[in-house]
Write an enzyme that holds these catalytic residues in place. Sequence first.
Site, PDB file in Angstrom:
ATOM      1  N   ARG A 126       0.814  -1.205   0.000  1.00 34.77           N
ATOM      2  CA  ARG A 126       0.000   0.000   0.000  1.00 34.77           C
ATOM      3  C   ARG A 126       0.858   1.269   0.000  1.00 34.77           C
ATOM      4  NH1 ARG A 126      -1.462   4.039  -0.122  1.00 34.77           N
ATOM      5  NH2 ARG A 126      -3.319   5.165   0.559  1.00 34.77           N
ATOM      6  N   TYR A 127       2.034   1.178   0.618  1.00 32.80           N
ATOM      7  CA  TYR A 127       2.890   2.350   0.790  1.00 32.80           C
ATOM      8  C   TYR A 127       4.149   2.221  -0.072  1.00 32.80           C
ATOM      9  CZ  TYR A 127       0.001   3.390   4.894  1.00 32.80           C
ATOM     10  OH  TYR A 127      -1.037   3.687   5.727  1.00 32.80           O
ATOM     11  N   ARG A 130       7.373  -0.005   1.727  1.00 36.30           N
ATOM     12  CA  ARG A 130       7.214  -1.104   2.682  1.00 36.30           C
ATOM     13  C   ARG A 130       6.011  -1.968   2.334  1.00 36.30           C
ATOM     14  NH1 ARG A 130       5.739   3.801   4.061  1.00 36.30           N
ATOM     15  NH2 ARG A 130       4.154   4.303   5.620  1.00 36.30           N
ATOM     16  N   CYS A 139      -4.353 -16.980  15.450  1.00 35.17           N
ATOM     17  CA  CYS A 139      -3.880 -16.185  16.577  1.00 35.17           C
ATOM     18  C   CYS A 139      -3.924 -17.053  17.829  1.00 35.17           C
ATOM     19  CB  CYS A 139      -4.776 -14.969  16.795  1.00 35.17           C
ATOM     20  SG  CYS A 139      -4.639 -13.744  15.471  1.00 35.17           S
ATOM     21  N   CYS A 143      -9.308 -11.560  18.990  1.00 34.74           N
ATOM     22  CA  CYS A 143      -9.878 -10.292  19.449  1.00 34.74           C
ATOM     23  C   CYS A 143     -11.244 -10.127  18.807  1.00 34.74           C
ATOM     24  CB  CYS A 143      -9.008  -9.122  19.030  1.00 34.74           C
ATOM     25  SG  CYS A 143      -7.346  -9.160  19.679  1.00 34.74           S
ATOM     26  N   CYS A 146     -11.356  -7.587  15.959  1.00 27.97           N
ATOM     27  CA  CYS A 146     -10.367  -7.791  14.895  1.00 27.97           C
ATOM     28  C   CYS A 146     -10.766  -7.063  13.609  1.00 27.97           C
ATOM     29  CB  CYS A 146     -10.215  -9.282  14.597  1.00 27.97           C
ATOM     30  SG  CYS A 146      -9.003  -9.621  13.292  1.00 27.97           S
ATOM     31  N   ARG A 148      -9.272  -7.603  10.722  1.00 26.52           N
ATOM     32  CA  ARG A 148      -9.117  -8.529   9.602  1.00 26.52           C
ATOM     33  C   ARG A 148      -9.996  -9.751   9.818  1.00 26.52           C
ATOM     34  NH1 ARG A 148      -3.392  -7.767   9.699  1.00 26.52           N
ATOM     35  NH2 ARG A 148      -3.462  -5.771   8.626  1.00 26.52           N
ATOM     36  N   ASP A 307     -11.696   0.409  13.232  1.00 25.26           N
ATOM     37  CA  ASP A 307     -12.034   0.316  11.806  1.00 25.26           C
ATOM     38  C   ASP A 307     -13.517  -0.006  11.576  1.00 25.26           C
ATOM     39  OD1 ASP A 307      -9.495   0.885  10.829  1.00 25.26           O
ATOM     40  OD2 ASP A 307      -8.858  -1.214  10.933  1.00 25.26           O
ATOM     41  N   ASP A 344      -7.244   4.675  10.138  1.00 23.43           N
ATOM     42  CA  ASP A 344      -6.824   3.942   8.942  1.00 23.43           C
ATOM     43  C   ASP A 344      -7.977   4.134   7.966  1.00 23.43           C
ATOM     44  OD1 ASP A 344      -5.265   2.449   7.258  1.00 23.43           O
ATOM     45  OD2 ASP A 344      -4.829   0.900   8.743  1.00 23.43           O
ATOM     46  N   LYS A 351      -3.079   5.145   6.782  1.00 28.02           N
ATOM     47  CA  LYS A 351      -3.143   5.743   8.118  1.00 28.02           C
ATOM     48  C   LYS A 351      -3.038   7.259   8.028  1.00 28.02           C
ATOM     49  CE  LYS A 351      -1.045   1.636  10.103  1.00 28.02           C
ATOM     50  NZ  LYS A 351      -0.689   0.962   8.831  1.00 28.02           N
TER      51      LYS A 351
HETATM   52  C1  LIG Z   1       0.076  -0.060   8.809  1.00 23.21           C
HETATM   53  C2  LIG Z   1       0.543  -0.578   7.526  1.00 23.21           C
HETATM   54  C3  LIG Z   1       1.899  -0.528   7.182  1.00 23.21           C
HETATM   55  C4  LIG Z   1       2.948   0.064   8.094  1.00 23.21           C
HETATM   56  O1  LIG Z   1       2.704   1.408   8.331  1.00 23.21           O
HETATM   57  P1  LIG Z   1       3.744   2.274   9.173  1.00 23.21           P
HETATM   58  O2  LIG Z   1       3.094   3.610   9.293  1.00 23.21           O
HETATM   59  O3  LIG Z   1       5.025   2.271   8.415  1.00 23.21           O
HETATM   60  O4  LIG Z   1       3.906   1.577  10.502  1.00 23.21           O
HETATM   61  C5  LIG Z   1       2.284  -1.019   5.961  1.00 23.21           C
HETATM   62  N1  LIG Z   1       1.383  -1.551   5.114  1.00 23.21           N
HETATM   63  C6  LIG Z   1       0.073  -1.597   5.409  1.00 23.21           C
HETATM   64  C7  LIG Z   1      -0.876  -2.159   4.410  1.00 23.21           C
HETATM   65  C8  LIG Z   1      -0.394  -1.132   6.629  1.00 23.21           C
HETATM   66  O5  LIG Z   1      -1.697  -1.197   6.924  1.00 23.21           O
END
Ligand SMILES: *Cc1c(COP(=O)(O)O)cnc(C)c1O
Length: 456
Positions: A126-127, A130, A139, A143, A146, A148, A307, A344, A351
């Site tokens: 998504r980012y 990373r 798990c 929870c 949850c 997910r 969420d 989120d 986020k």
């Molecule tokens: C939360 C999340 C991350 C990590 O986010 P950071 O702000 O770097 O901690 C990476 N990918 C996804 C899809 C996420 O939901």
Amino acid sequence: MQRELEEPPGDKPPQSSPRAPVWEAVPDNLWNDWHWQMRHRLTSVADLMRVLTLTPEEEEGVARALQHLRMAITPYFASLLDPRNPNCPLRRQVVPTIHELQVAQADMADPLSEDEHSPVPGLVHRYPDRVLVLVTDQCASYCRHCTRRRLVGAKQQVMSLEQMNRVVSYVAQHTEVRDVLISGGDPFIMSDRHIEYLLSRFRALPHVEILRLGTRVPVFLPQRITPELVAMLHRYQPLYVNIHFNHPAEITPEVKEACARLADAGIPLGSQTVLLRGINDCPHIMKRLMQLLLSIRVRPYYLYQCDLSQGIEHFRTSVAKGIEIIENLRGHTTGLAVPQFVIDAPGGGGKVPILPQYLISMSEGKAIVRNFEGRICAYSQPEDYHHQCQNDCTYCLEESRCRPVGVAGMLESDQVVLGGEGRESPAPQKGSRRQGSLRVEPLACPVSLHREPSLQ
Ligand SMILES: *Cc1c(COP(=O)(O)O)cnc(C)c1O
């Protein structure tokens, strides 16, 4: 801490939480064995009734809500629940109620659009730099809030070797990925060998700088954090562990011990907390939680607005409550105890940080701010500030080879409108999965950049 250090070692047995009467006769070596805890989890109404007095709402909840998200509670965690009080903040997190059957108007199966951002099964990209890897749907305990819940506990399986190889080869091909976040489900329910296989595969990729693990095992099953697990994790540094904590009562002697083992191995610990109605939606509870986390060397990281997943509206609070909590933390207690409050954003928005308003006004000369006490102060900006960077150092040169992204990109380009149709999006477009080779366009640094020699 001081007092503990002064005590001669071995004088007293380590402190432990009380056990529910049904488990009082279990020998310590079994009780402290995480496999025993996993095998003896409460998974049915009959199991629960051996430990708790159930309300009709809970009894029906267990009977019917489990079709949506299974239940499992470790004996260790079940022993922390108040057997008679259905409003016990720990009990509400793990014992289902019929409220889970209610689907609110705003609810969504996949509110974060993770499935849409998944170029290969089990990986969410998504980012820009990373990825999130969902290595198992299991798990230690489930929870009830949850996010997910569409996936978790459904198939009860760990990612297959073949699936894992596809995830690893995706990351291998995407040299812009410098951070791999391993979550689930809970990665710590896997065997040491399995976790090590995963970590070693990612660690072998030269562009992957850091590894992160997201877990709630230290809270539900602290017995899992064995010296052997910790010694293995130690070999894959830099590696960060983020732990899901929601309430000060979760911080028991066993949890302290588990976190101490990880921290002593040099593994930085962070927390993630979900703001939950009737559980921790109170500035005083939250402040104490954050302070206690610091005392066990866990640095508060995120506080999440709950969420829009299906069947959890009864856990949701207003956004205002989160702002009120941050207002009660910043300045009032240690800065390290203040997590970032985020929504989120639904639809895969990612986020988004939310803060009380501290910047009151601004002119070319002055920034007017207010502090936590409500005092208003003027900060004078320098008179002749102008940006002197020639954009010719290695950092700038490397950065400019990437296409600028989002609002930061607007600041550096001629772009006048962002958003709406045809917007710049770091996300793969719908349907791109079918085209086979997915490129996450705006992220595309042509080569691994910003590599500090010391990290290689
Ligand atoms: C939360 C999340 C991350 C990590 O986010 P950071 O702000 O770097 O901690 C990476 N990918 C996804 C899809 C996420 O939901």
